[in-house]
Design an enzyme around this catalytic site. Structure first.
Site, PDB file in Angstrom:
ATOM      1  NE  ARG A  69     -32.800  24.165  -6.525  1.00  0.00           N
ATOM      2  CZ  ARG A  69     -33.095  24.046  -5.257  1.00  0.00           C
ATOM      3  NH1 ARG A  69     -33.825  23.012  -4.820  1.00  0.00           N
ATOM      4  NH2 ARG A  69     -32.668  24.914  -4.366  1.00  0.00           N
ATOM      5  CE1 TYR A 197     -35.005  28.801 -11.918  1.00  0.00           C
ATOM      6  CE2 TYR A 197     -34.846  26.664 -10.833  1.00  0.00           C
ATOM      7  CZ  TYR A 197     -34.435  27.975 -10.959  1.00  0.00           C
ATOM      8  OH  TYR A 197     -33.441  28.447 -10.152  1.00  0.00           O
ATOM      9  CE  LYS A 206     -27.531  22.869  -7.474  1.00  0.00           C
ATOM     10  NZ  LYS A 206     -28.034  24.151  -7.765  1.00  0.00           N
ATOM     11  CG  HIS A 226     -25.194  22.924  -3.569  1.00  0.00           C
ATOM     12  ND1 HIS A 226     -26.161  23.515  -2.797  1.00  0.00           N
ATOM     13  CD2 HIS A 226     -25.198  23.614  -4.732  1.00  0.00           C
ATOM     14  CE1 HIS A 226     -26.723  24.500  -3.468  1.00  0.00           C
ATOM     15  NE2 HIS A 226     -26.155  24.595  -4.637  1.00  0.00           N
ATOM     16  CB  SER A 248     -30.282  27.326  -3.292  1.00  0.00           C
ATOM     17  OG  SER A 248     -30.041  25.984  -3.647  1.00  0.00           O
ATOM     18  CB  CYS A 250     -26.604  30.824   1.143  1.00  0.00           C
ATOM     19  SG  CYS A 250     -28.306  30.630   1.755  1.00  0.00           S
ATOM     20  CG  ASP A 275     -24.585  25.500  -8.086  1.00  0.00           C
ATOM     21  OD1 ASP A 275     -24.912  26.100  -7.039  1.00  0.00           O
ATOM     22  OD2 ASP A 275     -25.337  24.699  -8.656  1.00  0.00           O
ATOM     23  NE  ARG A 364     -31.229  30.966  -9.726  1.00  0.00           N
ATOM     24  CZ  ARG A 364     -30.417  30.454  -8.799  1.00  0.00           C
ATOM     25  NH1 ARG A 364     -29.154  30.208  -9.074  1.00  0.00           N
ATOM     26  NH2 ARG A 364     -30.862  30.202  -7.592  1.00  0.00           N
TER      27      ARG A 364
HETATM   28  P1  GTP Z   1     -27.374  29.316  -6.012  1.00  0.00           P
HETATM   29  O1  GTP Z   1     -26.996  29.655  -7.404  1.00  0.00           O
HETATM   30  O2  GTP Z   1     -28.846  29.354  -5.787  1.00  0.00           O
HETATM   31  O3  GTP Z   1     -26.795  28.026  -5.550  1.00  0.00           O
HETATM   32  O4  GTP Z   1     -26.863  30.535  -5.063  1.00  0.00           O
HETATM   33  P2  GTP Z   1     -25.419  30.978  -4.523  1.00  0.00           P
HETATM   34  O5  GTP Z   1     -25.076  30.207  -3.298  1.00  0.00           O
HETATM   35  O6  GTP Z   1     -24.426  30.979  -5.619  1.00  0.00           O
HETATM   36  O7  GTP Z   1     -25.700  32.484  -4.029  1.00  0.00           O
HETATM   37  P3  GTP Z   1     -25.234  33.884  -4.667  1.00  0.00           P
HETATM   38  O8  GTP Z   1     -23.755  34.102  -4.566  1.00  0.00           O
HETATM   39  O9  GTP Z   1     -25.846  34.021  -6.000  1.00  0.00           O
HETATM   40  O10 GTP Z   1     -25.925  34.912  -3.640  1.00  0.00           O
HETATM   41  C1  GTP Z   1     -27.311  34.891  -3.388  1.00  0.00           C
HETATM   42  C2  GTP Z   1     -27.760  36.187  -2.793  1.00  0.00           C
HETATM   43  O11 GTP Z   1     -27.046  36.445  -1.587  1.00  0.00           O
HETATM   44  C3  GTP Z   1     -27.495  37.381  -3.707  1.00  0.00           C
HETATM   45  O12 GTP Z   1     -28.580  38.264  -3.648  1.00  0.00           O
HETATM   46  C4  GTP Z   1     -26.253  38.003  -3.128  1.00  0.00           C
HETATM   47  O13 GTP Z   1     -26.176  39.372  -3.406  1.00  0.00           O
HETATM   48  C5  GTP Z   1     -26.390  37.697  -1.638  1.00  0.00           C
HETATM   49  N1  GTP Z   1     -25.059  37.561  -0.975  1.00  0.00           N
HETATM   50  C6  GTP Z   1     -23.996  36.863  -1.426  1.00  0.00           C
HETATM   51  N2  GTP Z   1     -22.923  37.005  -0.606  1.00  0.00           N
HETATM   52  C7  GTP Z   1     -23.318  37.799   0.413  1.00  0.00           C
HETATM   53  C8  GTP Z   1     -22.666  38.319   1.586  1.00  0.00           C
HETATM   54  O14 GTP Z   1     -21.491  38.072   1.856  1.00  0.00           O
HETATM   55  N3  GTP Z   1     -23.420  39.102   2.415  1.00  0.00           N
HETATM   56  C9  GTP Z   1     -24.737  39.401   2.133  1.00  0.00           C
HETATM   57  N4  GTP Z   1     -25.395  40.171   2.982  1.00  0.00           N
HETATM   58  N5  GTP Z   1     -25.385  38.947   1.036  1.00  0.00           N
HETATM   59  C10 GTP Z   1     -24.689  38.143   0.181  1.00  0.00           C
HETATM   60  C1  SPV Z   2     -29.775  26.287  -6.753  1.00  0.00           C
HETATM   61  O1  SPV Z   2     -31.006  26.394  -6.545  1.00  0.00           O
HETATM   62  O2  SPV Z   2     -28.983  25.856  -5.889  1.00  0.00           O
HETATM   63  C2  SPV Z   2     -29.214  26.710  -8.051  1.00  0.00           C
HETATM   64  C3  SPV Z   2     -30.148  26.988  -9.136  1.00  0.00           C
HETATM   65  O3  SPV Z   2     -28.005  26.721  -8.212  1.00  0.00           O
HETATM   66  S1  SPV Z   2     -30.747  25.497  -9.840  1.00  0.00           S
HETATM   67  O4  SPV Z   2     -30.042  25.246 -11.066  1.00  0.00           O
HETATM   68  O5  SPV Z   2     -32.148  25.685 -10.091  1.00  0.00           O
HETATM   69  O6  SPV Z   2     -30.526  24.404  -8.924  1.00  0.00           O
HETATM   70 MN    MN Z   3     -26.907  26.035  -6.314  1.00  0.00          MN
END
Ligand code: GTP
Ligand code: SPV
Ligand code: MN
Length: 582
Positions: A69, A197, A206, A226, A248, A250, A275, A364
């Protein structure tokens, strides 16, 4: 192609401006999808992955300048800049429209224009909203088909109801100098040029479901957030739903499909969404939530059979991977996946560790949510699911405890409003800088954060069975830079405490910043985390918190008259209580 005259007039108008060779109305069928995939295989936009290990899976390599983004190029265009607030980039709507019309002028010459009717939310839910995205990208069509309820049923709903959000997108020439993501919330309209993207191009996500929807939600009395939505089933078979907002990259996708550890026999986790969450007060005074999306657009790096086995299980068929690496036998690969070796990096070059990671850090996968082994049977429920707890969380290597509970709804809104988190690769720009990210909505609130916080506070009067509000942090690090908490499936231990608080069966240690677990109330059986580490994760560093509270006060003041006095008052109470405890 439609009985909705507004829609057909708009499609004609866009076609006159962009001058495509042909116009295709998407019906969402399997045949149509097949022809999109074939088109992209021919053009090289998609590459076939190993069809024996990964049937129906494809790789898309984006332009290397178009991988995340672009917050600095994302605008909220309202007639008054104060409506957009200091949290958004603002542009005068007339100026923005003129700029975009110049970019869209003739941009689809020689190409096909796709008209994608879509529905955000279960097709028959009163909470769902429709939109139409016009795009010249088959990649967008194929992704929107997984991410939304796309095609004939959505068009039928639009024809029945009339209203829809307009989204116009063109990949353009991918020149970052000619890239803009414009939102016109007053007109329920989005215009996006110059990026293919995810969050910039899949306009249902979003742009519609957060920026436009949050603006609508404020005027109509609901919330567009979110947040993931997850159901936790205890061994007695009772399911409680949690909505959690983390910025994002996290941890939302991971928490949404967590597998409880062996120390939790009989517990199950059901995924409703990973999400975005739309919530409304039900007749029973509780908050009810739907996931407006139908697919995952998830972060690949770090996904493995140890960290997220449910995700891995759904990624071996019918998925599109964007910017991952490949192995010698053409399987998708990313850092942290397994011990196979990447041979081509995300740009398609021979992998050389000197050039950085093999998969882009924001690579992704796109996959339908129904493929998830923990897919909830309530995910399609028209009324949504009732929320017992709201959880905020950020990526903070220091200060912020593993978990705390707010003392009231108002204090919970303060916890959300004062969230901060380290920036990640999900957006272009520096990674690892702590910034304020209220409710994980910094890049996504379609209006002034001050008014947004007031809207959140107003729920205290709208509903009498509101969820409890918590704050978590999975990302504390020790002096050697290692994560102190095991995270992933082990986060169940924190969820367990949260649910016991909701039931009234766990006590707390009251502190100035919030209510923390008593020692022994976060179970450590079955993991090697020492009790001293847990204690450190639950410490309140008075001096550091005093400094943090000052920063929060200054941040809230940035919103001037829009910042709700009730939040400032709540913050003063926290500061006074911290001072008194020193
Ligand atoms: P968006 O799709 O961008 O909104 O991200 P999200 O909030 O869904 O994050 P996602 O669950 O994909 O995790 C993002 C990164 O953080 C990945 O590399 C995970 O492996 C890592 N991660 C997720 N949960 C944990 C956790 O509990 N501990 C640690 N250390 N890393 C984590
Ligand atoms: C984020 O960045 O929080 C995502 C990926 O979930 S996007 O669709 O690019 O917003
Ligand atoms: Mn997101």
């Amino acid at each position: 192609m439609t009985s909705n005259e507004t829609l057909s007039a708009w499609v004609d108008e866009v076609a006159r401006l962009t001058r495509p060779d042909s116009v295709h109305w998407c019906d969402g069928s399997e045949t149509e999808n097949r022809s999109m995939v074939n088109l992209m295989l021919e053009s090289g936009d998609l590459l076939e992955l190993n069809q024996e290990t990964h049937p129906g899976c494809y790789l898309h390599r984006s332009d290397p300048s178009d991988v995340a983004r672009v917050e600095h190029l994302t605008f909220v265009c309202t007639s008054d800049p104060e409506t957009a607030g200091p949290n958004n980039h603002w542009m005068d709507p007339a100026e923005a429209r003129a700029k975009m019309s110049a970019l869209f002028d003739g941009c689809m010459e020689g190409r096909t224009m796709y008209v994608i009717p879509y529905c955000m939310g279960p097709i028959d839910s009163p909470l769902s909203r429709c939109g139409v995205e016009i795009t010249d990208s088959p990649y967008v069509v194929a992704n929107m088909r997984m991410m939304t309820r796309m095609g004939a049923p959505a068009l039928a709903r639009i024809e029945r109801e009339g209203g829809f959000v307009r989204g116009l997108h063109s990949t353009g020439d991918l020149d970052p100098e000619r890239r803009f993501i414009m939102h016109f919330p007053e007109d329920l309209e989005i215009q996006s040029f110059g990026s293919g993207y995810g969050g910039n191009a899949l306009l249902g996500k979003k742009c519609h479901a957060l920026r436009i929807a949050s603006y609508q939600a404020r005027t109509e009395g609901w919330l567009a957030e979110h947040m993931l939505i997850v159901g936790i089933e205890n061994p007695q078979g009772e399911v409680r739903y949690i909505a959690a907002a983390f910025p994002s990259a996290c941890g939302k996708t991971n928490l949404a499909m967590l597998i409880p550890p062996e120390s939790y026999p009989g517990w199950k986790v059901w995924t409703v969404g990973d999400d975005i969450c739309w919530m409304r007060v039900g007749e029973d005074g509780r908050l009810w939530a739907i996931n407006p999306e139908a697919g995952f657009f998830g972060v690949a790096p770090g996904t493995s059979k140890d960290t997220n086995p449910n995700a891995l299980a759904m990624l071996n068929r019918d998925a599109i991977f964007t910017n991952v690496a490949v192995t010698a036998d053409n399987q998708p690969w990313w850092e942290g996946k397994d011990d196979q070796a990447p041979v081509k990096d995300w740009k398609g070059q021979d992998f050389d560790p000197a050039n950085g990671p093999a998969a882009h850090p924001n690579s992704r996968f796109t996959v339908p949510i129904s493929h998830c082994p923990s897919y909830s049977d309530q995910a399609e429920a028209a009324q949504g699911v009732p929320i017992s707890a709201i959880v905020f969380g950020g990526r903070r290597e220091s200060l912020v405890p593993l978990v705390m509970e707010s003392k009231s709804w108002r204090h919970g809104v303060l916890l959300g409003a004062s969230m901060a988190s380290e920036t990640t690769a999900a957006a272009t720009g520096a990674v690892g800088n702590v910034r304020r990210d209220p409710m994980a909505m910094k890049p996504f609130a379609g209006y002034n954060f001050g008014d947004y916080w007031s809207h959140w506070l107003s729920f205290a009067e709208r509903a009498d069975k509101l969820p409890r509000i918590f704050h978590v942090n999975w990302f504390r690090k020790d002096a050697d830079g290692r994560f102190m908490w095991p995270g992933f499936g082990e986060n169940m231990r924190v969820i367990d405490w949260i649910l016991r608080r909701c039931e009234g069966t766990a006590d707390v240690r009251e502190t100035a910043i919030g209510n923390l677990p008593l020692p022994g109330d976060v179970r450590l059986d079955g993991i090697d985390t020492p009790p001293e580490t847990l204690q450190a994760l639950l410490e309140v560093d008075q001096g550091a918190w005093a400094a943090e509270l000052e920063q929060i006060a200054a941040y809230l003041q940035e919103y001037g008259d829009h910042s709700p006095p009730a939040l400032a008052e709540e913050l003063r109470n926290v500061s006074a209580s911290l001072g008194a405890s020193q």
